[in-house]
Design a protein around this motif. Sequence first.
Motif: not given
Length: 540
Positions: A234-235, A292-295, A315-319
């Motif tokens: 995600t972004d 940013e905390l979600d990532l 877990t969430l990861k930024s592109r």
Amino acid sequence: MMMMMMMILLLTESVLVSYQSNSTVQCELMGNRKSVRVRAGESLYFPCPNAVCYEDTEGTSYDWLKNLSRTNQIERIGTEESERVHYHQSALYILWLTPDDTGRYITRWWYEKDKCDEYETDIVVYEEFHTDLLYFTPPEEKASAIYCPVCEKQQAAFIWYKNFSLIPNQESKNVLRIRNSSKESKGIYTCVCTWEHNGLKHNTSGHRRLIIKDQSANNPPVFQLPVNNSIVITDVGTELILVCSVVFVCDGCPVRWERNETTLSEEDGYKQENRIKDGSVQLFLNITKVSELDLLSEFRCTTEDSYRVMFVSITLKSRASMLAVILACICTFLLVLVLSVIVKWFSLDLVLFLREISIKFNRKEDGKLYDAYVIYQRNNSDETTSKTVSDFVNGSLLTVLESYCGFKLFIHGRDDLPGEDCMNLIETKIQLSRRLIIILTPGTSSISPEAYDLQVGLHQALVQGETGVILIQLGEMQDYTHLPLGLQHLLCKNNPLLWRDGQSSPTSKFWKRVRYRMPVASSRQRSSEKRSLECPSLPV
């Protein structure tokens, strides 16, 4: 009497009109939006979703509207009973349903002049049977009855089907009694209620799946989604919806989303919505704005039964940044380009280096005596050309190829004996040679008796194809028209190696190309005095 009835109707209508929606009044949206699933060709009697709204019709008024999904406009539904879609006070009638009737329907209940409640219902019309038509029924160990999900507030006649086959000897009621239920009782049960409107009969059907669970089984809830320890790309700043789907064998088992083992709240931008579908619970987590905390956090879908607490985590990861990808591509391209240039520049050195190694491990004798037979114009009318040829053949050629690189050459005037048959000698020596080195000079002209070795060599190379040819050109030549046709043909296939003064070093480009066209040296002859300088192993 008739006049009194008409006056009463007019008064009633005036009262009702006074309660109609005012554009300045904002209705309060009540409860969660409901969903109704029906079949095309049937009819639907749909009462106001709220029990008080449905029953308290005295002194109140109603508006029924449809939200057109294609144009996102609100269309008012009429009250004329001759219309296929109309309403009467708190009940909506849709007769002979079609797929076009699918949409969001709005009920506005005006219980006071300037106060109203609003209810939303999604009605979905299916052209044929679909599992989405099934109403949820919790799995049971023992089932005693199945309730018809439609026609709850209607006078109607009911018939029941099991797996689309008519159940005989049944009572015409909205409840189907099951005696001594077992595993054989499970299946899809369909109730069809028949009701009358304006003298015409209409049908409405509802479907339920009955699941009989094993009494002795202690099966925990089963997660269908998400996959445990999965990663969602995600972004930051975008909206994200996470889906958790759990199949239950227990009633009332809770399901919730957590972040770092902490319950999420709607005030923090996290909204949870659950749906029950075909024996499973789907819980949607809507993250309004990914931070940013979600990532840096772990999200868990958690449930529990009487014995344990279970969860799956994601877990969430930024592109990856496109800049990093572009830089990686540019670096890769430059690296490939540099390697290509290096390989191109040192290709000859690499081949010669590998050839030196292969000689030590793969050395085969082919019965040849000489590595090359040297053909050159021995009788030149031009003294300058004659001296140039003599200095090259007896100087640089012998020094580099024989003394330093160990090749064995046959040269007329040096390797033949006086009194030998010249023609027989030439034919024999050429057959015993792996290559022909032909020296070209501006003065080389038509073939003469002294050039018999040239005739034999061209025949060996062009006709029999047994011997490779290396062409070395001394000095500049405007064209090759003065040369024999066979030699011109060879020049068309292979460019000659141009010799210039100052190329006497074995490491020069010229001698590397000569060595590249020469065969693997079969003889490592050295002079009686052991030389310290040998044909160099060139760096790769």
